[in-house]
Design a protein around this motif. Structure first.
Motif, PDB file in Angstrom:
ATOM      1  N   MET A  64       0.806  -1.209   0.000  1.00 17.23           N
ATOM      2  CA  MET A  64       0.000   0.000   0.000  1.00 17.23           C
ATOM      3  C   MET A  64       0.847   1.271   0.000  1.00 17.23           C
ATOM      4  O   MET A  64       0.350   2.356  -0.276  1.00 17.23           O
ATOM      5  CB  MET A  64      -0.926   0.023   1.217  1.00 17.23           C
ATOM      6  N   LEU A  65       2.142   1.135   0.302  1.00 20.07           N
ATOM      7  CA  LEU A  65       3.007   2.314   0.397  1.00 20.07           C
ATOM      8  C   LEU A  65       3.848   2.548  -0.846  1.00 20.07           C
ATOM      9  O   LEU A  65       4.228   3.695  -1.122  1.00 20.07           O
ATOM     10  CB  LEU A  65       3.926   2.189   1.618  1.00 20.07           C
ATOM     11  N   ILE A  66       4.144   1.489  -1.575  1.00 15.83           N
ATOM     12  CA  ILE A  66       5.021   1.667  -2.732  1.00 15.83           C
ATOM     13  C   ILE A  66       4.676   0.643  -3.806  1.00 15.83           C
ATOM     14  O   ILE A  66       4.346  -0.504  -3.510  1.00 15.83           O
ATOM     15  CB  ILE A  66       6.510   1.539  -2.310  1.00 15.83           C
ATOM     16  N   TYR A  67       4.730   1.097  -5.045  1.00 18.93           N
ATOM     17  CA  TYR A  67       4.529   0.203  -6.185  1.00 18.93           C
ATOM     18  C   TYR A  67       5.829  -0.533  -6.495  1.00 18.93           C
ATOM     19  O   TYR A  67       6.913  -0.111  -6.065  1.00 18.93           O
ATOM     20  CB  TYR A  67       4.121   1.009  -7.421  1.00 18.93           C
ATOM     21  N   PRO A  68       5.751  -1.619  -7.256  1.00 19.37           N
ATOM     22  CA  PRO A  68       6.991  -2.228  -7.759  1.00 19.37           C
ATOM     23  C   PRO A  68       7.782  -1.220  -8.594  1.00 19.37           C
ATOM     24  O   PRO A  68       7.205  -0.322  -9.216  1.00 19.37           O
ATOM     25  CB  PRO A  68       6.484  -3.399  -8.617  1.00 19.37           C
TER      26      PRO A  68
END
Length: 882
Positions: free
Chosen positions: A280-284
């Motif tokens: 929820m905090l960072i995308y790949p």
């Protein structure tokens, strides 16, 4: 300056309209050359276009005094307001459908889509006057805002995505009026929120969140120059904005409240996928690379946020030459860009479901306004800003070329954009001499960006053009397939049609078993899911895609006509079913949901013909009809497991992993079963069960079992519903020298795992169906929001109506109101004593009456506000005259 701007307003709209039409003609040129309409194969074909036709029919019925709150043409029968509101029922531009005959509906639909884009540009012009002096730069910004990749991709796919693009600038313009103390009342704020509230709460609450951020940042900037009374000013402005927003929402409540009430009972409220904190905090990392890869050159299949050269050009100037004029939007661009990179924000703006970027109409507005502001700044350019511009351009083009979605046409578009970037550097400072050069440059670059959205891939475009229906093919396809169905007679009858648009019933006025509106009554979806009809056969939980040819379910849901596929060429066949049951079916015994849940799908189908299934909360209410303590043994006895031998075709097996090559399939040869010679209606049905069937690649895979289709999704897919067990009614077989067989065809270049395969033969209980036919409701009459029937039973009975359960229904037996039960997973039922009775069912959309009361209060509040303003204006005129 304000007077000059106001004086030239009409000229500004005219000039924008001319350039807008020019850009649209150029951008849509690939569609025109390939004779395509603006109706896309997916959501447009299944949702937007059928709804456009239906709205016209609904409005014309209103002129004759018929206001429908419930319609059997919608899914298995559903509330018109809540099921359709999120999808555009309430869109003010659709009022034109009232005068459009069906034969011209495709042309009208295309024109209104373009009209909506034009309105988006007009809304931008209204908002931008406060920040941009030169008309040419405002027009340039409006063109970018109206014809960006978001509006062309999302907007043409689902028309409701264009509504916030239209209303959001109006809301912000209204906030500007109040915060700047030009006036304590803003009609723009009122109109913007009211129009959006008519279209449901989904985008409304996105706009509320974005507007709240806008208000806070704007107030912080304004309050910096105020020595005393900052907190009081903040509270006053906040209450003014909130109060007028509440008035606007109240006036739209007759559609807004039913929309929200329907959402709470729809299948969208449940999510089977869990997300971790880190997710929820960072995308790949590759997600951010993809964003940069398409910052300049559009590829809608990879990303829809394509800003293009004009926007990057203006943003660079704005950040290198900061001023009070662009301070607000620079802060907003930074904030919105950070939020764009955080999945949690995408989840919050999607009802705390999976992360999506549907909210980025706000980011695009800020980017477009900064483009125009930067172009409007007559300042000398520095080497640093040119260097940054070149660096961003080079990174984007390089990432675009190495992106995993490769096609040869990328080389042409990358070279072309490289040349354009060099030209822009030479024209960089021309804006100080002539604003028209910037406008023309923007028009050219915007047209190039837009046309690349639709150009074929071999020409360097996205290839999006091939996702749209051929000119006039939409109406022809629906007509050719639906008009072959026999007309509905006096009896209640559904048509099981799934070889054309899933919204065809809205167009052609018949009762169907297919639909694709995500806010459908969740009880319909639950019925399909519990019996492994859908998404077991295809799609997400809110896709109703026919009854899989299951005879007992066709009978239960009153299906009299079936449209099916047959043969390798998937030719369409029409089958008439004389074994369908009436709308109201009487039962003399019932079973609990707990008993029902212990059965497999075949047993569940058979049990629904012999017993009515009641939920726990309904069991204690039933007083007259006895419970069946033991389920009839014939239900389980009608199912026999079939032995088979499996042959893998064109696959590579590694343990329990199956790697599919071209024309890969699992061929199942049946032992001691003769199914090839069966004729409709069939005496036995053949079911294949796929246990723990999983996809190990990204995206989706459409498996075919005879003429049926199963859509697999990877567990990481946002639309994954946690379903790995599939039951399919096999209706197409083949034979060779080895015997009879059917195939499970696997899409190539994908990897799968499969726990086990089982095949069953199920005997259809036609005797029980005939018995139910004799216990049906008689003299059924269906009118707007009412169903009337007569019942005559020798013993106490529970009558089940195949109408999805909703709190909007009320039942009256012999004039007395009776309780309604939730039965057979998701339908309504009532209990009757023996004897002759009249039954009347009435429907009213939940939330509509409270919504009307709220609207009356809102209109009254608005009238009081306007009267006070008028009175205050007269007093000021008198004082000034004195």
């Amino acid at each position: 300056m304000r007077r000059i701007i106001d004086k030239n307003r009409g000229n500004e709209y005219c000039r924008f309209s001319v350039w807008f039409l020019f850009c649209v003609v150029v951008i849509l040129l690939p569609l025109g050359l390939l004779r395509r309409s603006l109706i896309q194969e997916g959501d447009s074909f299944n949702q937007s276009f059928p709804l456009f036709v239906y709205i016209g029919q609904w409005l014309r019925a209103c002129l004759h005094g018929e206001i429908k709150f419930f319609d059997f043409r919608l899914g298995l029968g559903d509330d018109v307001l809540h099921a359709l509101n999120w999808h555009g029922f309430g869109d003010i531009t659709q009022i034109f459908s009232i005068v459009v005959p069906y034969e011209y509906s495709e042309y009208a639909y295309n024109m209104i889509m373009i009209f909506k884009l034009w309105l988006c540009g007009i809304a931008f012009l209204i908002y931008s006057r406060r920040y941009i002096v030169h008309m040419e730069y405002r027009i340039a910004g409006a063109l970018v805002y109206a014809c960006n990749s978001y509006t062309l991709a999302w907007g043409f796919n689902c028309w409701m995505f264009l509504m916030p693009v239209m209303t959001f600038p109006l809301i912000l313009a209204g906030i500007d009026v109040i915060c700047s103390k030009e006036d304590n009342f803003s009609g723009l704020l009122l109109v913007g929120i009211w129009i959006q509230s008519l279209n449901g709460f989904y985008f409304l609450y996105m706009e509320v969140l974005l507007s709240a951020l806008y208000f806070v940042i704007k107030e912080i900037i304004i309050l910096q120059d105020i020595v005393t009374g900052r907190f009081k000013r903040l509270i006053q402005d906040g209450l003014s904005v909130l109060g007028q927003a509440m008035v606007a929402v109240s006036i739209g409540a007759p559609l807004l409240l039913p929309s929200f009430a329907g959402y709470l009972q729809s299948s969208r409220t449940g999510s089977t996928k869990a997300y971790g904190i880190w997710e929820m905090l960072i995308y790949p990392f590759n997600h951010y690379c993809t964003v940069l890869a398409h910052l300049l050159i559009p590829n809608i299949y990879r990303n829809i946020l394509t800003l293009g050269y004009p926007v990057i050009f203006g943003i660079v100037i704005s950040f290198f030459h900061s001023s009070r004029q662009n301070k607000l939007h620079r802060y907003l661009l930074i904030l919105f860009s950070v939020l764009y990179c955080i999945p949690l924000w995408g989840s919050i703006t999607n009802g705390f479901s999976y992360s999506t970027d549907r909210w980025i109409f706000g980011l695009i507005l800020i980017a477009a306004i900064l483009m125009a502001i930067g172009s409007d700044m007559e300042v000398a350019s520095s080497g640093k800003e040119k260097l940054l511009f070149c660096l961003l351009s080079c990174i984007s083009v390089i990432l675009y070329l190495v992106d995993e979605d490769w096609y040869s046409g990328k080389i042409f578009s990358a070279i072309f954009y490289g040349i354009i970037g060099i030209i822009i550097l030479f024209l960089w400072d021309k804006r100080k001499k002539d604003s028209k050069i910037v406008l023309l440059c923007c028009i050219v670059l915007l047209s190039i960006n837009g046309i690349l959205v639709f150009l074929p891939r071999k020409a360097g475009g996205s290839g999006y053009v091939y996702g749209f229906k051929g000119k006039e093919s939409t109406r022809q396809e629906v007509d050719q397939r639906i008009d072959m169905l026999e007309p509905i007679g006096d009896k209640f009858e559904r048509k099981d049609v799934y070889s054309t648009s899933l919204g065809a019933s809205l167009i052609k006025d018949f009762y169907g078993t297919t639909e694709y509106f995500s806010t459908l009554n969740g009880n319909s979806s639950e019925f399909y899911r519990e019996l492994y009809i859908s998404p077991g056969v295809y799609g997400a939980t809110w896709v109703l895609k026919g009854l899989d040819g299951r005879m007992e379910l066709e009978a239960l849901l009153s299906v009299g006509e079936i449209m099916d596929y047959t043969g390798d060429g998937f030719e369409i066949v029409y089958r008439h079913n004389d074994m369908y049951l009436p709308l109201g079916i009487a039962y003399q015994s019932w079973i609990s949901r707990e008993q029902f849940d212990q059965m497999n799908p075949m047993e569940k189908e058979a049990s629904l013909i012999q017993y009515i299934v009641l939920e726990e909360q309904e069991e204690d209410i039933v007083k007259l009809v006895p419970k069946a303590d033991e389920v009839d043994g014939s239900i389980s006895g009608s199912n026999q497991e079939v032995t088979f031998s499996a042959v893998m075709v064109n696959v590579i097996e590694e343990g329990n992993i199956i790697h599919a090559k071209e024309d890969a399939a699992i061929r199942l040869y049946l032992n001691d079963v003769n199914v090839c010679d069966q004729k409709f209606p069939v005496e036995t049905e053949l079911y294949v069960k796929l246990q723990d069937m999983k996809l190990h690649d990204e995206g989706t895979a459409d498996l075919r079992v005879g003429n049926k289709k199963i859509q697999l999704r990877n567990e990481d897919n946002d639309y994954y519903m946690g379903i790995d067990e599939f039951w399919i009614n096999v209706t197409e077989w083949s034979s060779d020298q080895k015997g009879q067989y059917f195939e499970i065809k696997l899409p190539s270049a994908k990897s799968y795992s499969l726990g086990e395969i089982k095949v069953y033969q199920h005997n259809v209980n036609y005797n029980a169906i005939e018995e139910r036919q004799e216990n049906g409701l008689e003299e059924v009459q269906i009118s707007s929001n009412q169903i009337y029937g007569r019942a005559d039973y020798a013993e106490p009975s529970i009558v089940m109506f195949s109408i999805p359960y909703s709190k909007g229904w009320k039942a009256y037996v012999d004039g007395q109101e009776k309780p309604i039960y939730k039965a057979d997973i998701g339908f309504i039922a009532i209990e009757l004593e023996e004897g002759t009775h009249t039954i009347l069912l009435k429907y009213m959309s939940p939330g509509f009456i409270p919504g009307c009361l709220c609207a009356m209060g809102g209109i009254l509040s608005l009238a009081i506000i306007l009267c006070k303003r008028k009175k205050k204006g007269k007093e000021q005129n008198v004082n000034s005259a004195a």
